[in-house]
Design an enzyme around this catalytic site. Structure first.
Site, PDB file in Angstrom:
ATOM      1  N   ASP A  46       0.839  -1.195   0.000  1.00 45.44           N
ATOM      2  CA  ASP A  46       0.000   0.000   0.000  1.00 45.44           C
ATOM      3  C   ASP A  46       0.874   1.245   0.000  1.00 45.44           C
ATOM      4  O   ASP A  46       1.724   1.420   0.878  1.00 45.44           O
ATOM      5  CB  ASP A  46      -0.905   0.008   1.236  1.00 45.44           C
ATOM      6  CG  ASP A  46      -1.844   1.199   1.252  1.00 45.44           C
ATOM      7  OD1 ASP A  46      -2.948   1.079   0.690  1.00 45.44           O
ATOM      8  OD2 ASP A  46      -1.471   2.246   1.814  1.00 45.44           O
ATOM      9  N   TYR A  51       2.671   9.993  -0.046  1.00 45.22           N
ATOM     10  CA  TYR A  51       3.758   9.425   0.751  1.00 45.22           C
ATOM     11  C   TYR A  51       5.121   9.735   0.142  1.00 45.22           C
ATOM     12  O   TYR A  51       6.145   9.598   0.829  1.00 45.22           O
ATOM     13  CB  TYR A  51       3.623   7.902   0.871  1.00 45.22           C
ATOM     14  CG  TYR A  51       2.349   7.404   1.510  1.00 45.22           C
ATOM     15  CD1 TYR A  51       1.461   8.264   2.164  1.00 45.22           C
ATOM     16  CD2 TYR A  51       2.030   6.054   1.465  1.00 45.22           C
ATOM     17  CE1 TYR A  51       0.299   7.785   2.724  1.00 45.22           C
ATOM     18  CE2 TYR A  51       0.867   5.563   2.036  1.00 45.22           C
ATOM     19  CZ  TYR A  51      -0.004   6.435   2.656  1.00 45.22           C
ATOM     20  OH  TYR A  51      -1.161   5.952   3.214  1.00 45.22           O
ATOM     21  N   LYS A  76      -3.017   6.030  -4.162  1.00 47.62           N
ATOM     22  CA  LYS A  76      -4.119   6.928  -3.813  1.00 47.62           C
ATOM     23  C   LYS A  76      -3.932   8.309  -4.446  1.00 47.62           C
ATOM     24  O   LYS A  76      -2.801   8.742  -4.684  1.00 47.62           O
ATOM     25  CB  LYS A  76      -4.209   7.084  -2.294  1.00 47.62           C
ATOM     26  CG  LYS A  76      -4.193   5.784  -1.527  1.00 47.62           C
ATOM     27  CD  LYS A  76      -4.248   5.996  -0.027  1.00 47.62           C
ATOM     28  CE  LYS A  76      -3.938   4.719   0.716  1.00 47.62           C
ATOM     29  NZ  LYS A  76      -2.507   4.349   0.655  1.00 47.62           N
ATOM     30  N   HIS A 109      -7.775   9.562  -1.579  1.00 46.00           N
ATOM     31  CA  HIS A 109      -7.093   9.487  -0.286  1.00 46.00           C
ATOM     32  C   HIS A 109      -7.929  10.104   0.843  1.00 46.00           C
ATOM     33  O   HIS A 109      -8.030   9.534   1.934  1.00 46.00           O
ATOM     34  CB  HIS A 109      -5.737  10.196  -0.391  1.00 46.00           C
ATOM     35  CG  HIS A 109      -4.736   9.707   0.591  1.00 46.00           C
ATOM     36  ND1 HIS A 109      -3.384   9.736   0.372  1.00 46.00           N
ATOM     37  CD2 HIS A 109      -4.876   9.168   1.830  1.00 46.00           C
ATOM     38  CE1 HIS A 109      -2.749   9.249   1.410  1.00 46.00           C
ATOM     39  NE2 HIS A 109      -3.636   8.905   2.312  1.00 46.00           N
TER      40      HIS A 109
END
Length: 278
Positions: A46, A51, A76, A109
């Site tokens: 994931d 990120y 996402k 997200h």
């Protein structure tokens, strides 16, 4: 590593119930952490554009030598790209950064209800699903009210809703709604960023079943039927987190852990969170 069971999503595709999370893993550490997880036996990774480590995740998947179809990869949509054209461009960028041909699951997200229309964003994500470049589409951090609008105003039921769930935030209301509508729950921050590991209820169960508090907590998630993805950069901890499928918690243990619910978040409230990267 004990065989990880699959969960079948509402469009018929299978997803491993245990995944490896990459939130807050720095890009320079991501490639090695994901490679380690794949070596140990994880087959579900994931990530997210926010990120900052999609490229490294893609590199690790390619480095593994595993057939692409054996690794389930989720990413996402960044909060800054909720408008339709921006969302489609961001999706293209995610695919380019991962460089693994397609993603298995793509999520919104955050709903950002105070700054954008998440229903219109979901319609863009529906287009992504129809493109065939993601095998499934879903949402993250959506409440029951957010989901009710999506179901009423669009054609596609999200495959998953990835939300914060842990013993201090059991999320039973939204979980029940999702279960009733065929939306699979994915639990992030499953150990409340470590806060539950010293809880006397959990430590007592862990001592009795001769497992770590983290394993007991993750097993609680598994027996509730949720997909869970703990995160670590330490090989020993990554291995420990995978050993969840050769023991069971009793109904009393499950009830005792669920009773710890305080409605206490470690992250943001989806109804008010409005951060957009500058």
């Amino acid at each position: 590593m004990t065989q990880i069971p699959d969960v079948t999503l509402n469009n018929g595709i299978s997803i491993p119930q245990l995944g490896f999370g990459t939130f807050q893993i720095e890009p320079e550490n991501t490639r090695e952490a994901v490679r380690t997880a794949l070596e140990i036996g994880y087959r579900h990774i994931d990530t997210a554009e926010m990120y900052g480590n999609e490229k490294e995740v893609g590199q690790a998947v390619r480095d593994s030598g595993l057939p692409r179809g054996e690794v389930f990869v989720t990413s996402k949509l960044n909060n800054g790209f909720h408008a339709r054209d921006d969302a489609l461009t961001a999706f293209d960028r995610t695919l380019a950064d991962l460089d693994i041909d397609y993603v298995d699951l793509f999520l919104i997200h955050w709903p950002l209800p105070t700054v954008s229309d998440y229903v219109e964003t979901w319609k863009a994500v529906e287009e992504m699903g129809r493109s065939g470049r993601t095998r499934a589409v879903g949402v993250s951090n959506f409440t029951r009210a957010h989901l009710e609008r999506v179901l009423a105003e669009t054609d596609t039921v999200p495959a998953v809703n990835q939300i914060e769930v842990n013993p201090y935030l059991a999320q039973d209301e939204v979980r029940a709604f999702c279960n009733a509508h065929g939306i699979t729950i994915e639990a992030y921050s499953p150990i409340a960023q470590g806060k539950v590991l010293d809880d006397p209820v959990i430590t007592a169960i862990a001592e009795r079943v001769e497992r770590s508090p983290a394993q007991v907590t993750l097993r609680w998630h598994v027996q509730r039927g949720d997909i869970v993805f703990p995160k670590s950069v330490t090989r020993a901890r990554i291995e420990e987190n995978s050993r969840l499928f050769d023991f069971e918690l009793s109904p009393d243990d499950m009830a005792a852990i669920t009773a710890l619910d305080r409605g206490e978040r470690t992250g943001f409230d989806p109804d008010t969170f409005s951060w957009i990267p500058g």
